[in-house]
Design a protein around this motif. Structure first.
Motif, PDB file in Angstrom:
ATOM      1  N   GLY A 227       0.707  -0.989  -0.020  1.00  0.00           N
ATOM      2  CA  GLY A 227      -0.084   0.046   0.039  1.00  0.00           C
ATOM      3  C   GLY A 227       0.912   1.160  -0.046  1.00  0.00           C
ATOM      4  N   GLU A 242      -5.626   3.582  -1.825  1.00  0.00           N
ATOM      5  CA  GLU A 242      -5.670   2.098  -1.619  1.00  0.00           C
ATOM      6  C   GLU A 242      -6.958   1.636  -2.126  1.00  0.00           C
ATOM      7  OE1 GLU A 242      -2.257   2.931   0.674  1.00  0.00           O
ATOM      8  OE2 GLU A 242      -4.127   3.704   0.836  1.00  0.00           O
ATOM      9  N   THR A 247      -6.525  -0.819  -5.162  1.00  0.00           N
ATOM     10  CA  THR A 247      -7.295  -2.096  -4.912  1.00  0.00           C
ATOM     11  C   THR A 247      -7.998  -2.317  -6.311  1.00  0.00           C
ATOM     12  OG1 THR A 247      -7.469  -2.131  -2.719  1.00  0.00           O
ATOM     13  CG2 THR A 247      -9.076  -3.146  -3.753  1.00  0.00           C
ATOM     14  N   GLU A 251      -7.669  -5.577  -8.519  1.00  0.00           N
ATOM     15  CA  GLU A 251      -8.603  -6.273  -9.032  1.00  0.00           C
ATOM     16  C   GLU A 251      -8.940  -6.710 -10.570  1.00  0.00           C
ATOM     17  OE1 GLU A 251     -11.994  -4.732  -6.988  1.00  0.00           O
ATOM     18  OE2 GLU A 251     -11.330  -5.642  -5.016  1.00  0.00           O
TER      19      GLU A 251
END
Length: 348
Positions: A227, A242, A247, A251
Protein backbone atom coordinates in the motif's frame (compact mmCIF):
# COMPACT_ATOMS: atom_id res chain seq x y z
CA UNK A 1 31.67 -24.02 -29.14
CA UNK A 2 29.54 -20.90 -28.62
CA UNK A 3 31.38 -17.77 -27.55
CA UNK A 4 30.37 -16.33 -24.18
CA UNK A 5 28.28 -13.16 -24.38
CA UNK A 6 30.06 -9.81 -24.38
CA UNK A 7 28.88 -7.46 -21.64
CA UNK A 8 29.53 -3.71 -21.86
CA UNK A 9 30.51 -2.28 -18.46
CA UNK A 10 30.11 1.50 -18.26
CA UNK A 11 32.59 2.85 -15.73
CA UNK A 12 30.34 5.57 -14.30
CA UNK A 13 31.32 8.78 -12.54
CA UNK A 14 35.09 9.14 -13.07
CA UNK A 15 35.63 10.66 -9.62
CA UNK A 16 33.88 7.72 -7.95
CA UNK A 17 34.69 4.06 -7.46
CA UNK A 18 33.36 2.86 -10.83
CA UNK A 19 36.71 2.92 -12.68
CA UNK A 20 38.52 0.96 -9.97
CA UNK A 21 35.68 -1.55 -9.73
CA UNK A 22 36.22 -2.28 -13.43
CA UNK A 23 39.93 -2.71 -12.76
CA UNK A 24 39.29 -4.95 -9.75
CA UNK A 25 36.93 -7.12 -11.81
CA UNK A 26 39.62 -7.58 -14.47
CA UNK A 27 42.29 -8.26 -11.85
CA UNK A 28 40.23 -11.12 -10.44
CA UNK A 29 39.44 -12.76 -13.77
CA UNK A 30 41.39 -15.88 -14.78
CA UNK A 31 43.55 -15.75 -17.89
CA UNK A 32 41.10 -17.81 -19.91
CA UNK A 33 38.19 -15.56 -19.05
CA UNK A 34 35.00 -16.78 -17.44
CA UNK A 35 32.88 -19.41 -19.19
CA UNK A 36 29.65 -17.41 -19.14
CA UNK A 37 30.71 -13.90 -20.23
CA UNK A 38 33.38 -11.49 -21.38
CA UNK A 39 33.38 -7.96 -20.00
CA UNK A 40 34.55 -4.90 -21.94
CA UNK A 41 34.82 -1.60 -20.09
CA UNK A 42 33.39 1.57 -21.62
CA UNK A 43 35.38 4.59 -20.49
CA UNK A 44 38.67 6.42 -20.65
CA UNK A 45 41.63 4.02 -20.91
CA UNK A 46 44.00 6.53 -19.30
CA UNK A 47 41.67 6.93 -16.32
CA UNK A 48 41.49 3.15 -15.90
CA UNK A 49 45.28 2.85 -16.08
CA UNK A 50 45.69 5.61 -13.47
CA UNK A 51 43.19 3.98 -11.13
CA UNK A 52 44.85 0.58 -11.57
CA UNK A 53 48.22 2.04 -10.58
CA UNK A 54 46.70 4.01 -7.71
CA UNK A 55 45.00 0.97 -6.21
CA UNK A 56 47.84 -1.46 -6.82
CA UNK A 57 46.23 -3.68 -9.46
CA UNK A 58 48.38 -5.04 -12.28
CA UNK A 59 45.78 -4.44 -15.00
CA UNK A 60 46.48 -3.03 -18.46
CA UNK A 61 43.59 -1.38 -20.35
CA UNK A 62 43.60 -2.48 -24.00
CA UNK A 63 41.75 -0.22 -26.43
CA UNK A 64 39.32 -1.98 -28.78
CA UNK A 65 36.80 -0.89 -31.38
CA UNK A 66 33.14 -1.71 -30.75
CA UNK A 67 32.78 -2.93 -34.34
CA UNK A 68 35.66 -5.42 -34.07
CA UNK A 69 35.99 -8.69 -32.12
CA UNK A 70 37.58 -8.48 -28.69
CA UNK A 71 41.16 -9.72 -28.42
CA UNK A 72 41.74 -13.13 -26.83
CA UNK A 73 41.40 -12.90 -23.04
CA UNK A 74 44.69 -12.56 -21.19
CA UNK A 75 45.44 -12.27 -17.50
CA UNK A 76 45.91 -8.68 -16.40
CA UNK A 77 44.26 -7.14 -19.45
CA UNK A 78 41.01 -5.17 -19.55
CA UNK A 79 39.48 -4.58 -23.00
CA UNK A 80 38.11 -1.04 -23.29
CA UNK A 81 35.84 0.66 -25.75
CA UNK A 82 37.38 4.12 -25.38
CA UNK A 83 35.43 7.25 -24.48
CA UNK A 84 37.66 10.24 -23.67
CA UNK A 85 37.25 12.25 -20.50
CA UNK A 86 36.24 15.85 -21.09
CA UNK A 87 38.47 17.08 -18.25
CA UNK A 88 41.13 15.51 -15.98
CA UNK A 89 39.58 13.62 -13.08
CA UNK A 90 40.72 13.20 -9.50
CA UNK A 91 39.26 10.65 -7.10
CA UNK A 92 36.54 12.17 -4.94
CA UNK A 93 36.41 15.49 -6.83
CA UNK A 94 33.33 15.96 -9.01
CA UNK A 95 33.65 17.99 -12.20
CA UNK A 96 30.54 18.91 -14.22
CA UNK A 97 32.69 19.03 -17.36
CA UNK A 98 32.71 15.22 -17.30
CA UNK A 99 28.93 14.84 -17.24
CA UNK A 100 28.81 14.44 -21.02
CA UNK A 101 31.55 11.82 -20.77
CA UNK A 102 29.40 9.75 -18.39
CA UNK A 103 26.37 9.99 -20.66
CA UNK A 104 28.43 9.10 -23.73
CA UNK A 105 29.57 5.87 -22.09
CA UNK A 106 25.90 4.94 -21.71
CA UNK A 107 25.17 5.82 -25.33
CA UNK A 108 28.07 3.67 -26.54
CA UNK A 109 26.86 0.70 -24.48
CA UNK A 110 23.25 1.09 -25.65
CA UNK A 111 24.32 1.23 -29.29
CA UNK A 112 26.46 -1.88 -28.84
CA UNK A 113 23.51 -3.75 -27.37
CA UNK A 114 21.07 -2.55 -30.01
CA UNK A 115 23.53 -3.53 -32.77
CA UNK A 116 24.11 -6.97 -31.16
CA UNK A 117 27.79 -6.24 -30.50
CA UNK A 118 27.09 -6.69 -26.79
CA UNK A 119 24.62 -9.09 -25.22
CA UNK A 120 23.92 -6.72 -22.33
CA UNK A 121 25.19 -3.75 -20.35
CA UNK A 122 26.25 -3.38 -16.73
CA UNK A 123 26.54 0.09 -15.23
CA UNK A 124 28.83 1.37 -12.52
CA UNK A 125 27.35 4.22 -10.44
CA UNK A 126 26.98 7.76 -11.73
CA UNK A 127 26.34 10.97 -9.79
CA UNK A 128 22.97 12.53 -10.60
CA UNK A 129 23.74 15.87 -8.98
CA UNK A 130 26.79 16.67 -11.08
CA UNK A 131 24.95 15.75 -14.29
CA UNK A 132 22.15 18.14 -13.35
CA UNK A 133 24.72 20.78 -12.44
CA UNK A 134 26.19 20.39 -15.93
CA UNK A 135 22.89 21.51 -17.45
CA UNK A 136 21.10 18.23 -18.16
CA UNK A 137 17.81 19.41 -16.67
CA UNK A 138 15.38 16.67 -15.76
CA UNK A 139 18.00 13.93 -15.48
CA UNK A 140 16.87 11.52 -12.77
CA UNK A 141 19.14 8.52 -13.22
CA UNK A 142 20.21 5.56 -15.31
CA UNK A 143 16.77 3.97 -15.39
CA UNK A 144 14.92 6.89 -16.96
CA UNK A 145 17.85 7.79 -19.25
CA UNK A 146 17.93 4.27 -20.68
CA UNK A 147 14.15 4.28 -21.07
CA UNK A 148 14.39 7.37 -23.27
CA UNK A 149 17.50 6.15 -25.11
CA UNK A 150 15.67 2.94 -26.04
CA UNK A 151 12.44 4.72 -26.95
CA UNK A 152 10.12 2.78 -24.63
CA UNK A 153 7.22 4.25 -22.68
CA UNK A 154 7.77 2.52 -19.34
CA UNK A 155 10.50 0.66 -17.51
CA UNK A 156 10.63 -0.92 -14.07
CA UNK A 157 13.44 -0.70 -11.52
CA UNK A 158 13.94 -4.05 -9.83
CA UNK A 159 16.57 -4.83 -7.21
CA UNK A 160 17.41 -8.40 -6.28
CA UNK A 161 19.71 -9.81 -3.65
CA UNK A 162 22.39 -12.12 -4.97
CA UNK A 163 20.62 -15.18 -3.60
CA UNK A 164 17.35 -14.31 -5.40
CA UNK A 165 18.58 -14.40 -8.97
CA UNK A 166 16.96 -17.72 -9.86
CA UNK A 167 13.34 -18.70 -10.29
CA UNK A 168 12.06 -19.67 -6.85
CA UNK A 169 14.83 -18.47 -4.60
CA UNK A 170 13.00 -15.26 -3.72
CA UNK A 171 11.19 -17.01 -0.88
CA UNK A 172 12.15 -16.05 2.65
CA UNK A 173 11.84 -19.63 3.78
CA UNK A 174 15.62 -20.00 3.75
CA UNK A 175 16.53 -16.41 4.57
CA UNK A 176 16.17 -12.87 3.25
CA UNK A 177 16.35 -13.53 -0.51
CA UNK A 178 14.38 -10.75 -2.07
CA UNK A 179 13.32 -8.95 -5.23
CA UNK A 180 11.80 -5.48 -4.93
CA UNK A 181 10.39 -3.45 -7.82
CA UNK A 182 9.33 0.19 -7.67
CA UNK A 183 6.13 1.82 -8.91
CA UNK A 184 7.90 5.20 -8.81
CA UNK A 185 11.64 5.77 -8.77
CA UNK A 186 13.47 9.05 -8.21
CA UNK A 187 10.60 11.33 -7.26
CA UNK A 188 10.31 13.72 -4.32
CA UNK A 189 8.01 12.16 -1.75
CA UNK A 190 5.43 14.92 -2.12
CA UNK A 191 4.93 13.93 -5.80
CA UNK A 192 4.49 10.19 -5.27
CA UNK A 193 0.76 10.09 -4.56
CA UNK A 194 -0.15 11.88 -7.79
CA UNK A 195 2.11 9.53 -9.73
CA UNK A 196 0.33 6.40 -8.45
CA UNK A 197 -2.31 6.12 -11.16
CA UNK A 198 -4.23 3.09 -12.45
CA UNK A 199 -2.44 3.41 -15.77
CA UNK A 200 1.01 3.46 -14.20
CA UNK A 201 0.30 0.53 -11.91
CA UNK A 202 -1.07 -1.52 -14.78
CA UNK A 203 2.01 -0.83 -16.93
CA UNK A 204 4.44 -1.54 -14.10
CA UNK A 205 2.79 -4.76 -12.96
CA UNK A 206 2.39 -6.05 -16.52
CA UNK A 207 6.09 -5.49 -17.26
CA UNK A 208 7.13 -6.96 -13.92
CA UNK A 209 5.12 -10.14 -14.43
CA UNK A 210 6.26 -10.56 -18.04
CA UNK A 211 9.95 -10.04 -17.25
CA UNK A 212 9.91 -12.33 -14.21
CA UNK A 213 8.93 -14.98 -16.73
CA UNK A 214 11.36 -13.84 -19.41
CA UNK A 215 14.51 -13.17 -17.41
CA UNK A 216 14.06 -15.23 -14.24
CA UNK A 217 12.20 -18.28 -15.52
CA UNK A 218 9.23 -17.85 -13.17
CA UNK A 219 6.35 -19.57 -14.93
CA UNK A 220 3.52 -18.04 -12.87
CA UNK A 221 4.82 -14.98 -11.00
CA UNK A 222 3.27 -14.08 -7.67
CA UNK A 223 3.70 -10.41 -6.79
CA UNK A 224 3.00 -8.80 -3.41
CA UNK A 225 1.97 -5.15 -3.65
CA UNK A 226 2.58 -2.57 -0.94
CA UNK A 227 0.00 0.00 0.00
CA UNK A 228 1.02 3.63 -0.26
CA UNK A 229 -0.13 4.82 3.15
CA UNK A 230 0.58 3.56 6.68
CA UNK A 231 -1.44 0.39 7.38
CA UNK A 232 -2.41 0.44 3.66
CA UNK A 233 -4.72 3.36 4.40
CA UNK A 234 -6.52 1.82 7.40
CA UNK A 235 -9.78 1.50 5.44
CA UNK A 236 -9.52 5.06 4.15
CA UNK A 237 -8.80 6.73 7.49
CA UNK A 238 -5.08 7.19 6.67
CA UNK A 239 -5.44 7.89 2.95
CA UNK A 240 -7.72 6.82 0.13
CA UNK A 241 -5.23 5.82 -2.59
CA UNK A 242 -5.63 2.14 -1.68
CA UNK A 243 -9.43 2.30 -1.97
CA UNK A 244 -9.64 4.49 -5.04
CA UNK A 245 -6.60 3.51 -7.11
CA UNK A 246 -4.55 0.53 -5.96
CA UNK A 247 -7.19 -2.03 -4.99
CA UNK A 248 -9.42 -1.54 -8.10
CA UNK A 249 -6.35 -1.82 -10.34
CA UNK A 250 -5.18 -5.02 -8.66
CA UNK A 251 -8.67 -6.52 -8.94
CA UNK A 252 -8.82 -5.74 -12.65
CA UNK A 253 -5.39 -7.27 -13.26
CA UNK A 254 -6.29 -10.37 -11.25
CA UNK A 255 -9.24 -10.84 -13.58
CA UNK A 256 -6.75 -10.70 -16.46
CA UNK A 257 -4.69 -13.53 -14.97
CA UNK A 258 -2.01 -11.89 -12.80
CA UNK A 259 -1.37 -13.33 -9.33
CA UNK A 260 -1.24 -10.35 -6.97
CA UNK A 261 -1.36 -10.03 -3.18
CA UNK A 262 -2.37 -6.74 -1.63
CA UNK A 263 -2.32 -3.92 -1.18
CA UNK A 264 -0.56 -4.85 2.05
CA UNK A 265 0.90 -2.61 4.77
CA UNK A 266 4.59 -2.25 3.97
CA UNK A 267 5.64 -2.52 7.61
CA UNK A 268 4.34 -6.10 7.81
CA UNK A 269 4.65 -7.22 4.19
CA UNK A 270 8.42 -7.63 4.51
CA UNK A 271 8.12 -10.55 6.93
CA UNK A 272 8.56 -14.27 6.28
CA UNK A 273 4.85 -15.08 6.53
CA UNK A 274 3.83 -12.63 3.81
CA UNK A 275 6.87 -13.21 1.59
CA UNK A 276 6.69 -17.01 1.53
CA UNK A 277 6.21 -18.03 -2.11
CA UNK A 278 6.35 -14.45 -3.37
CA UNK A 279 8.51 -13.85 -6.46
CA UNK A 280 8.71 -10.06 -6.16
CA UNK A 281 7.38 -7.17 -4.12
CA UNK A 282 6.13 -3.96 -5.72
CA UNK A 283 6.84 -0.95 -3.49
CA UNK A 284 5.11 2.33 -4.20
CA UNK A 285 8.20 4.52 -3.83
CA UNK A 286 11.97 4.33 -3.57
CA UNK A 287 12.48 4.47 0.18
CA UNK A 288 9.54 2.20 0.96
CA UNK A 289 11.14 -0.93 -0.48
CA UNK A 290 14.84 -0.39 -1.03
CA UNK A 291 15.91 0.10 2.61
CA UNK A 292 14.56 -3.37 3.37
CA UNK A 293 16.30 -4.95 0.38
CA UNK A 294 19.59 -3.24 1.12
CA UNK A 295 19.42 -4.30 4.74
CA UNK A 296 18.90 -7.87 3.55
CA UNK A 297 21.74 -7.85 1.04
CA UNK A 298 23.59 -4.55 0.56
CA UNK A 299 26.72 -5.05 -1.49
CA UNK A 300 25.41 -8.42 -2.68
CA UNK A 301 22.47 -7.19 -4.72
CA UNK A 302 21.95 -5.91 -8.25
CA UNK A 303 19.69 -3.37 -9.92
CA UNK A 304 17.88 -4.57 -13.05
CA UNK A 305 15.93 -2.44 -15.52
CA UNK A 306 12.90 -4.32 -16.81
CA UNK A 307 10.95 -3.34 -19.91
CA UNK A 308 13.98 -2.49 -22.07
CA UNK A 309 14.76 -4.20 -25.39
CA UNK A 310 18.17 -5.05 -23.93
CA UNK A 311 19.76 -6.49 -20.80
CA UNK A 312 20.80 -3.91 -18.21
CA UNK A 313 21.98 -4.51 -14.67
CA UNK A 314 23.80 -2.28 -12.22
CA UNK A 315 25.32 -2.13 -8.77
CA UNK A 316 23.17 -1.48 -5.69
CA UNK A 317 25.26 1.43 -4.40
CA UNK A 318 26.43 4.93 -5.28
CA UNK A 319 29.68 6.55 -6.34
CA UNK A 320 31.31 6.34 -2.88
CA UNK A 321 33.43 9.43 -3.51
CA UNK A 322 35.08 9.05 -0.12
CA UNK A 323 36.45 5.63 -1.10
CA UNK A 324 37.55 6.48 -4.64
CA UNK A 325 41.22 5.76 -5.21
CA UNK A 326 41.67 4.08 -1.84
CA UNK A 327 41.52 0.50 -3.03
CA UNK A 328 38.88 -0.25 -0.37
CA UNK A 329 35.83 -0.42 -2.63
CA UNK A 330 33.73 -3.58 -2.34
CA UNK A 331 33.46 -5.50 -5.61
CA UNK A 332 30.58 -7.70 -4.44
CA UNK A 333 27.63 -5.90 -6.02
CA UNK A 334 29.37 -5.53 -9.38
CA UNK A 335 30.14 -9.26 -9.41
CA UNK A 336 26.46 -9.99 -8.79
CA UNK A 337 25.40 -7.52 -11.51
CA UNK A 338 27.77 -9.05 -14.06
CA UNK A 339 26.74 -12.61 -13.23
CA UNK A 340 23.07 -11.69 -13.49
CA UNK A 341 23.56 -9.89 -16.82
CA UNK A 342 25.29 -12.97 -18.20
CA UNK A 343 22.41 -15.16 -17.00
CA UNK A 344 19.85 -12.86 -18.57
CA UNK A 345 21.81 -12.69 -21.82
CA UNK A 346 21.74 -16.48 -22.04
CA UNK A 347 17.93 -16.33 -21.83
CA UNK A 348 17.58 -13.61 -24.49
Amino acid sequence: MAMPPVLALTTGEPAGIGPELAVMLAAGAPAAGTPDRRVVAVGDPGLLAERAAMTGHAVEPVECRPDEPLPPPMAGQLPVWPVPLRAPSRPGVLDPRNADYVLETLDVAVRACRDSRAAGMVTAPLHKGVILEAGHAGFTGHTEYLRDACGVDEVVMLLATGQALHAREASWAGGPHLRVALATTHLPLREVSAAITPERLERILTILAADLKRWFGVASPRIAVCGLNPHAGEGGHLGREELEVITPTLERLRNEGLTLDGPLPADTLFTPRHLAGVDAVLAMYHDQGLPVLKYAGFGRAANITLGLPLVRTSVDHGTALDLAGSGRADLGSLQVAVALAAEMAQRA
